[in-house]
Design an enzyme around this catalytic site. Structure first.
Site, mmCIF file in Angstrom:
data_model
loop_
_atom_site.group_PDB
_atom_site.id
_atom_site.type_symbol
_atom_site.label_atom_id
_atom_site.label_comp_id
_atom_site.label_asym_id
_atom_site.label_seq_id
_atom_site.Cartn_x
_atom_site.Cartn_y
_atom_site.Cartn_z
ATOM 1 C CG HIS A 62 77.811 107.904 59.098
ATOM 2 N ND1 HIS A 62 78.068 108.720 58.035
ATOM 3 C CD2 HIS A 62 76.480 107.960 59.299
ATOM 4 C CE1 HIS A 62 76.939 109.245 57.607
ATOM 5 N NE2 HIS A 62 75.959 108.809 58.357
ATOM 6 C CE LYS A 72 85.404 106.411 58.686
ATOM 7 N NZ LYS A 72 84.057 106.958 58.795
ATOM 8 C CE1 TYR A 132 85.649 107.534 54.660
ATOM 9 C CE2 TYR A 132 84.832 109.467 53.515
ATOM 10 C CZ TYR A 132 84.638 108.185 53.985
ATOM 11 O OH TYR A 132 83.438 107.554 53.780
ATOM 12 C CG ASP A 170 73.261 110.451 58.131
ATOM 13 O OD1 ASP A 170 73.444 109.223 58.160
ATOM 14 O OD2 ASP A 170 74.063 111.232 57.579
#
Length: 182
Positions: A62, A72, A132, A170
């Site tokens: 993603h 990130k 994250y 996904d």
């Protein structure tokens, strides 16, 4: 804090310093000033996210592209994952390449994933806590993704197919070739 380059331009492995005594440990997990001095990148994180997953879960690949792209800083608080970053910046010399690393509570390593990348991870221990920081807010309209088992990328998720747990969303993401046929 120790910072190492990965094979992907702009992505770094961060190993924090851990101070230990009879009381336990203290870890400075990230220092923007030190990171900027070494990398030339000065992220301003605006959002923290966390997930808890059981063994076999695969999340990804993603990201957000365009103006809402996110850098990130990822780490594992409990357990162990295989973390994967994929460079999706067409102008980059590492476009279409990926990097993977084991992140665990034990090794305390973190991965800095720059803007323009896709990201994912596979869970290698039950009840792993993955956290994250992002330097841009979530924006549904900017979401992008590639299916986890894309043949072009050939990512080894360190899991057998029969134990993988993948969300319906996904599992139907486009392939690398489908995403970049435009």
């Amino acid at each position: 804090m120790e910072i190492e380059k990965t094979n992907l331009k702009g992505s770094f492995i961060i190993t924090p310093r851990v101070f230990e005594d009879e009381r336990g440990t203290f870890t400075e997990s990230f220092n923007t000033k030190a990171f900027a001095e070494i990398t030339g990148i000065n992220p301003v994180f605006v959002q923290d996210n966390q997930s808890i997953s059981k063994y076999g879960v695969v999340r990804g690949l993603h990201g957000q592209l365009g103006e809402m792209a996110q850098a990130k800083l990822v780490r594992v608080i409990k357990g162990k994952v295989l973390d994967v970053a994929v460079d999706m910046r067409r102008e980059s010399e590492t476009f279409g390449q990926h990097f993977s690393i084991i992140l665990s509570a034990e090794n305390r390593k973190q991965l800095f994933v720059p803007r323009g990348f896709l990201h994912g991870f596979s869970v290698l221990e039950d009840d792993s806590i993955f956290a994250y920081k992002c330097d841009n807010f979530y924006d549904k309209e900017s979401e992008a993704g590639i299916v986890y088992n894309d043949a072009t990328l050939g990512i080894d998720w360190h899991l057998e197919d029969d134990v993988m747990i993948v969300s319906e969303k996904d599992a139907v993401l486009p392939s690398f070739k489908e995403m970049y046929k435009k």
